[in-house]
Each structure stands twice: as C-alpha cells, then as structure tokens.
Design a protein around this motif. Structure first.
Motif, PDB file in Angstrom:
ATOM      1  N   ASN A 233       0.825  -1.212   0.000  1.00  0.00           N
ATOM      2  CA  ASN A 233       0.000   0.000   0.000  1.00  0.00           C
ATOM      3  C   ASN A 233       0.858   1.261   0.000  1.00  0.00           C
ATOM      4  O   ASN A 233       0.653   2.173   0.818  1.00  0.00           O
ATOM      5  CB  ASN A 233      -0.970  -0.002   1.183  1.00  0.00           C
ATOM      6  CG  ASN A 233      -2.315   0.605   0.833  1.00  0.00           C
ATOM      7  OD1 ASN A 233      -2.823   0.432  -0.287  1.00  0.00           O
ATOM      8  ND2 ASN A 233      -2.915   1.309   1.776  1.00  0.00           N
ATOM      9  N   GLN A 234       1.806   1.286  -0.915  1.00  0.00           N
ATOM     10  CA  GLN A 234       2.727   2.408  -1.026  1.00  0.00           C
ATOM     11  C   GLN A 234       2.789   2.901  -2.466  1.00  0.00           C
ATOM     12  O   GLN A 234       2.543   2.141  -3.401  1.00  0.00           O
ATOM     13  CB  GLN A 234       4.138   1.993  -0.599  1.00  0.00           C
ATOM     14  CG  GLN A 234       4.265   1.551   0.841  1.00  0.00           C
ATOM     15  CD  GLN A 234       5.647   0.996   1.140  1.00  0.00           C
ATOM     16  OE1 GLN A 234       6.278   0.353   0.292  1.00  0.00           O
ATOM     17  NE2 GLN A 234       6.126   1.231   2.361  1.00  0.00           N
ATOM     18  N   PHE A 235       3.151   4.152  -2.627  1.00  0.00           N
ATOM     19  CA  PHE A 235       3.495   4.648  -3.945  1.00  0.00           C
ATOM     20  C   PHE A 235       4.743   5.515  -3.811  1.00  0.00           C
ATOM     21  O   PHE A 235       5.018   6.065  -2.735  1.00  0.00           O
ATOM     22  CB  PHE A 235       2.328   5.386  -4.613  1.00  0.00           C
ATOM     23  CG  PHE A 235       1.846   6.622  -3.921  1.00  0.00           C
ATOM     24  CD1 PHE A 235       1.034   6.549  -2.801  1.00  0.00           C
ATOM     25  CD2 PHE A 235       2.159   7.879  -4.428  1.00  0.00           C
ATOM     26  CE1 PHE A 235       0.562   7.697  -2.178  1.00  0.00           C
ATOM     27  CE2 PHE A 235       1.690   9.032  -3.821  1.00  0.00           C
ATOM     28  CZ  PHE A 235       0.895   8.941  -2.684  1.00  0.00           C
ATOM     29  N   SER A 236       5.487   5.588  -4.893  1.00  0.00           N
ATOM     30  CA  SER A 236       6.811   6.199  -4.827  1.00  0.00           C
ATOM     31  C   SER A 236       7.029   7.217  -5.931  1.00  0.00           C
ATOM     32  O   SER A 236       6.465   7.097  -7.021  1.00  0.00           O
ATOM     33  CB  SER A 236       7.895   5.121  -4.917  1.00  0.00           C
ATOM     34  OG  SER A 236       7.837   4.254  -3.813  1.00  0.00           O
ATOM     35  N   LEU A 237       7.875   8.180  -5.627  1.00  0.00           N
ATOM     36  CA  LEU A 237       8.296   9.199  -6.581  1.00  0.00           C
ATOM     37  C   LEU A 237       9.766   9.009  -6.894  1.00  0.00           C
ATOM     38  O   LEU A 237      10.583   8.807  -5.986  1.00  0.00           O
ATOM     39  CB  LEU A 237       8.098  10.595  -5.975  1.00  0.00           C
ATOM     40  CG  LEU A 237       8.742  11.766  -6.715  1.00  0.00           C
ATOM     41  CD1 LEU A 237       8.031  12.003  -8.054  1.00  0.00           C
ATOM     42  CD2 LEU A 237       8.732  13.018  -5.860  1.00  0.00           C
ATOM     43  N   HIS A 238      10.106   9.069  -8.175  1.00  0.00           N
ATOM     44  CA  HIS A 238      11.495   9.053  -8.606  1.00  0.00           C
ATOM     45  C   HIS A 238      11.686  10.252  -9.517  1.00  0.00           C
ATOM     46  O   HIS A 238      11.042  10.336 -10.570  1.00  0.00           O
ATOM     47  CB  HIS A 238      11.827   7.757  -9.335  1.00  0.00           C
ATOM     48  CG  HIS A 238      11.494   6.536  -8.547  1.00  0.00           C
ATOM     49  ND1 HIS A 238      12.297   6.035  -7.546  1.00  0.00           N
ATOM     50  CD2 HIS A 238      10.403   5.723  -8.604  1.00  0.00           C
ATOM     51  CE1 HIS A 238      11.722   4.963  -7.023  1.00  0.00           C
ATOM     52  NE2 HIS A 238      10.586   4.751  -7.643  1.00  0.00           N
ATOM     53  N   LEU A 239      12.563  11.174  -9.092  1.00  0.00           N
ATOM     54  CA  LEU A 239      12.837  12.383  -9.858  1.00  0.00           C
ATOM     55  C   LEU A 239      14.321  12.377 -10.202  1.00  0.00           C
ATOM     56  O   LEU A 239      15.171  12.441  -9.297  1.00  0.00           O
ATOM     57  CB  LEU A 239      12.470  13.623  -9.043  1.00  0.00           C
ATOM     58  CG  LEU A 239      12.618  14.973  -9.727  1.00  0.00           C
ATOM     59  CD1 LEU A 239      11.614  15.092 -10.879  1.00  0.00           C
ATOM     60  CD2 LEU A 239      12.423  16.101  -8.729  1.00  0.00           C
ATOM     61  N   SER A 240      14.630  12.278 -11.457  1.00  0.00           N
ATOM     62  CA  SER A 240      16.011  12.095 -11.885  1.00  0.00           C
ATOM     63  C   SER A 240      16.701  13.429 -12.172  1.00  0.00           C
ATOM     64  O   SER A 240      16.065  14.469 -12.294  1.00  0.00           O
ATOM     65  CB  SER A 240      16.058  11.212 -13.133  1.00  0.00           C
ATOM     66  OG  SER A 240      15.393  11.840 -14.207  1.00  0.00           O
ATOM     67  N   SER A 241      18.021  13.356 -12.263  1.00  0.00           N
ATOM     68  CA  SER A 241      18.852  14.506 -12.653  1.00  0.00           C
ATOM     69  C   SER A 241      18.522  15.750 -11.838  1.00  0.00           C
ATOM     70  O   SER A 241      18.297  16.835 -12.396  1.00  0.00           O
ATOM     71  CB  SER A 241      18.670  14.789 -14.151  1.00  0.00           C
ATOM     72  OG  SER A 241      18.985  13.649 -14.916  1.00  0.00           O
ATOM     73  N   VAL A 242      18.492  15.596 -10.544  1.00  0.00           N
ATOM     74  CA  VAL A 242      18.073  16.709  -9.691  1.00  0.00           C
ATOM     75  C   VAL A 242      19.132  17.803  -9.638  1.00  0.00           C
ATOM     76  O   VAL A 242      20.335  17.553  -9.832  1.00  0.00           O
ATOM     77  CB  VAL A 242      17.732  16.236  -8.263  1.00  0.00           C
ATOM     78  CG1 VAL A 242      16.515  15.308  -8.297  1.00  0.00           C
ATOM     79  CG2 VAL A 242      18.910  15.561  -7.584  1.00  0.00           C
TER      80      VAL A 242
END
Length: 119
Positions: A77-86
C-alpha cells in the motif's frame, strides 16, 4: 486515512530523488482516488508533480514529465516518486496527498518531508 512520506533528506546533484508514501486506513486501489506528489520549494508556492491513480495510470506535470516516474507497491500500500537529474532547484518539502475524483480536492496529506539537493 493517513499518509507518511519517507526517504533521504539529502540528495546529490545529478542523482535521482526517491521518496515513498505509505498509506494506511485505505487502499491505493480504491476506486476514484488518485495519489499525488506535490512539493514546495523554499519561499514559493505548492507545485504539483504528478499522480498515480487507482488503476495504476500515471499523469505528470509537463514541466517535470521528462524527469519523473511514479510507481506503486500494492502489496505494501505504497506509492513512490522518482525524480532524476536533480539540481538545487529541486530542493523543498515534498508531500504526498490523496486526490478525490468526485470533489477534485486533496482530502488527505502527509506531513511532508524536507529534501535538499546539495553536495
């Protein structure tokens, strides 16, 4: 319903920022809800990043779309954020929030987590 963000508070420039939102008191597969990531840079307003909905479909802010990926783990019951090249401009408080298809509002929010992009 409760949402809780987790992840590193410091990310190096050019790396990928990854955060997880753990949801309790309701299933992320429940119809008519969509699960959002929203951020607030220091001294600025809220910025919507994207969402994943109850069917697993995603939609991203056009300005961040090329660097964003949102996934989910239905077993936990999780969701995730992946933001690249920060870059340092990605520094801010990151929130997860539940959106409601009927009302169009964000009814539940996590407390937010500070992410700083720096060496």
């Amino acid at each position: 319903v409760q949402l809780q963000e987790s992840g590193p508070g410091l990310v190096n420039p050019s790396q990928t920022l990854s955060l997880t939102c753990t949801v309790s008191g309701g299933s992320i597969r429940s119809n008519y809800y969509y699960w959002n990531w929203i951020r607030q840079p220091p001294g600025k307003g809220l910025e919507w990043i994207g969402y994943i909905n109850y069917s697993g479909n995603t939609y991203y802010s056009p300005s961040l779309k090329s660097r964003t990926f949102i996934s989910r783990d239905t077993a936990n019951n999780q969701f995730s954020l992946h933001l690249s090249s920060v870059t340092p401009e990605d520094t801010g408080v990151y929130y997860c929030a539940r959106g409601d298809d009927y009302s169009g509002t964000y009814g539940y929010w996590g407390q937010g987590t500070q992410v700083t992009v720096s060496y």
